[in-house]
Design a protein around this motif. Structure first.
Motif, mmCIF file in Angstrom:
data_model
loop_
_atom_site.group_PDB
_atom_site.id
_atom_site.type_symbol
_atom_site.label_atom_id
_atom_site.label_comp_id
_atom_site.label_asym_id
_atom_site.label_seq_id
_atom_site.Cartn_x
_atom_site.Cartn_y
_atom_site.Cartn_z
ATOM 1 N N ALA A 76 99.959 26.081 99.730
ATOM 2 C CA ALA A 76 99.497 26.435 98.255
ATOM 3 C C ALA A 76 98.997 27.692 98.353
ATOM 4 N N ILE A 77 98.972 28.455 97.455
ATOM 5 C CA ILE A 77 98.393 29.830 97.302
ATOM 6 C C ILE A 77 97.327 29.839 96.313
ATOM 7 N N HIS A 78 96.098 30.180 96.477
ATOM 8 C CA HIS A 78 95.098 30.450 95.481
ATOM 9 C C HIS A 78 95.025 32.055 95.383
ATOM 10 N N PRO A 79 95.044 32.487 93.962
ATOM 11 C CA PRO A 79 95.271 33.810 93.816
ATOM 12 C C PRO A 79 94.023 34.642 93.588
ATOM 13 N N GLY A 80 92.950 33.846 93.585
ATOM 14 C CA GLY A 80 91.540 34.493 93.200
ATOM 15 C C GLY A 80 91.494 35.039 91.564
ATOM 16 N N TYR A 81 90.668 36.214 91.478
ATOM 17 C CA TYR A 81 91.029 36.764 90.298
ATOM 18 C C TYR A 81 91.317 38.283 90.643
ATOM 19 N N GLY A 82 91.874 38.994 89.537
ATOM 20 C CA GLY A 82 92.376 40.391 89.720
ATOM 21 C C GLY A 82 93.647 40.104 90.539
ATOM 22 N N PHE A 83 94.287 41.364 91.092
ATOM 23 C CA PHE A 83 95.445 41.422 91.847
ATOM 24 C C PHE A 83 96.698 40.754 90.989
ATOM 25 N N LEU A 84 97.051 39.644 91.712
ATOM 26 C CA LEU A 84 98.097 39.101 91.342
ATOM 27 C C LEU A 84 97.939 37.718 90.465
ATOM 28 N N SER A 85 96.582 37.514 90.239
ATOM 29 C CA SER A 85 96.357 36.161 89.547
ATOM 30 C C SER A 85 96.903 36.019 88.558
ATOM 31 N N GLU A 86 96.963 37.139 87.519
ATOM 32 C CA GLU A 86 97.642 36.851 86.138
ATOM 33 C C GLU A 86 99.104 37.444 86.100
ATOM 34 N N ASN A 87 99.858 37.377 87.399
ATOM 35 C CA ASN A 87 101.286 37.909 87.288
ATOM 36 C C ASN A 87 102.296 36.638 87.180
#
Length: 480
Positions: A76-87
């Motif tokens: 699994a991958i958790h994107p956090g916030y920023g970067f690719l989190s809303e991609n």
């Protein structure tokens, strides 16, 4: 789910890993060459270098992050916030690679990432909207016609992004053409999409957001509100939960509206529905952030819930383990984003080495931190050092605790927003709750902090002189 790769850095990477560790899940950190010695790298069970210092060559390299997950056996991958989190493309690629994306599906991200598409999606739920256009505008003549219809002042906003980019307030028609062209240029540069739309500007607005969580079994809960009106350059600096101005009835109406927004796009996971509220406490749907928010700790503290743990449970396909009636507000929490920025110099980034870095501790204090003494502040990323959160039985107690925590937070080597946070918490407008998103514009001037520092230095000098004089008067017995 046995192993999670956290596709982020700093405090949010450590915060996600901390919950994963509690759940018995192994973690993988990714890092750029600039972050090789960063705390999140050491905190993880494994770590993979994914590229050079600039984020475009590391933390935004979705394909390399997916490769790192596959190489380390993460599922699994958790994107956090920023970067690719809303991609949306990254969310889709993660799933196509056979991995679990701990966040919403690409369709929801795409819909809510476009403000106009988001407004269109929620039309059927009778959610209040700010008057304005429902399509992109590029012709100044059309913009002028819309502005005359809804009345000045108006707000020009980028359709494809946020954070204040591509945003302009226009108060007179003669300013409109130049401002719309500037907004389009800025939006194109920031988001690769120059589309803008027009809304009626809400005077004296409050920025209120509602935390939601949805599972794959049709359950959607709201976790009450956060007040995010203390901002500079349209970016939040101080957040709190609950808001000082919401009564139970209004809170319930906004909560239901937020749940409907999530339902409108088939949302799964943690998300935040943002509203503007005018002086008469009418609220209007603004946008939805399809990720965990920076300010989520204040919600965790007043509800007693671990939002990251709930994210992981939902991503595993589990039903949410509680009902709406199980959620209650207990106490009050305030968060200060501690940036390496100089509040005396227009909040410009302050680059340097943390020659001294000591965090406050004690009951009612939480610090989500990503740095250590001796580290340099990289120029490549957001300059946030940590999030300082204070909790009390009520708002007055939380404010007092926050000021104590700020006083106990020692930083040397760079300037920070800590003095600004103390200024906010000491200001009568904040203490009374009678403030808007114009708080900084209306109440803050760098000269105020300069005068405070001068007074503090004078007091310290007087105390040192008094101590010296008293010591000189002390009877000294010579050595025999």
């Amino acid at each position: 789910m046995q192993k999670i790769l956290v596709a982020n850095r700093g405090e949010i990477a450590i915060r996600v890993m901390r919950t994963a560790r509690k759940l018995g899940i192994e973690t993988v950190a990714v890092f750029s060459e600039a972050d090789r010695d960063a705390p999140h790298v050491r905190y993880a069970d494994q770590a993979v270098c994914i590229g050079e210092a600039p984020s475009a060559k590391s933390y935004l390299k979705g394909d390399r992050i997916i490769e790192a997950a596959q190489e380390t056996g993460a599922d699994a991958i958790h994107p956090g916030y920023g970067f690719l989190s809303e991609n949306a493309g990254f969310s889709r690629a993660v799933t196509q690679a056979g991995l679990i994306f701990i966040g919403p599906g690409p369709e929801a991200i795409q819909t809510m990432g476009d403000k106009l598409a988001a407004k269109d999606a929620v039309k059927g739920y009778d959610i209040p909207m700010v008057p304005g256009t429902d399509h992109p505008v590029s012709d100044p003549k059309e913009a002028a016609a819309v502005a005359r219809e809804i009345g000045y002042p108006i707000l020009i906003k980028a359709a494809a992004g946020g954070g204040g980019k591509g945003m302009r307030i226009v108060e007179r028609e003669e300013e409109l053409e130049s401002q719309i062209r500037r907004a389009m240029s800025e939006a194109q540069s920031a988001f690769g999409d120059g589309s803008v739309f027009i809304e009626k500007y809400v005077n004296g607005p409050r920025h209120i957001e509602i935390q939601v969580m949805a599972d794959t079994h049709g359950n959607i809960l709201h976790f009450f509100e956060r007040e995010c009106s203390v901002q500079r350059r349209h970016q939040k600096v101080v957040e709190e939960a609950p808001s000082a101005i919401l009564d139970p009835a209004l809170r319930e109406r906004m909560g239901r509206a937020a749940v409907d927004v999530a339902r409108a796009c088939g949302y799964v996971g943690a998300g935040t529905v943002e509203f503007l509220m005018d002086a008469d406490r009418n609220f209007y749907f603004l946008e939805m952030n399809t990720r965990l928010q920076v300010e989520h700790p204040v919600t965790e503290w007043i509800t007693g819930q671990d939002l990251v743990a709930l994210q992981i449970a939902v991503a595993r396909g589990e039903a949410l383990p509680l009902q709406q009636e199980d959620l209650k507000i207990t106490g009050h929490a305030i968060e200060l984003r501690v940036y390496a920025e100089d509040p005396l110099n227009d909040f410009l980034p302050s680059v340097g080495t943390l020659t001294r870095y000591q965090l406050p501790e004690g009951p009612g204090i939480r610090v989500d931190n990503g740095y250590e003494e001796g580290m340099q502040i990289p120029i490549y990323y957001d300059p946030m050092l940590s999030k300082l959160i204070a909790y009390g039985d009520n708002r007055k107690a939380a404010i007092k605790k926050m000021r104590e925590a700020i006083a106990g937070y020692l930083v040397e080597g760079v300037e920070t927003t800590l003095p600004f946070g103390d200024f906010v918490c000491a200001h009568p407008a904040f203490i009374s709750g009678a403030f808007t998103t114009h708080f900084v514009k209306e109440h803050y001037r760098p000269e105020i902090l300069q005068e405070q520092r001068k007074q503090e230095a004078e007091l310290a000098a007087r105390a040192a002189l008094k101590h010296y004089l008293e010591s000189q008067q002390t009877l000294r017995i010579p050595n025999a």
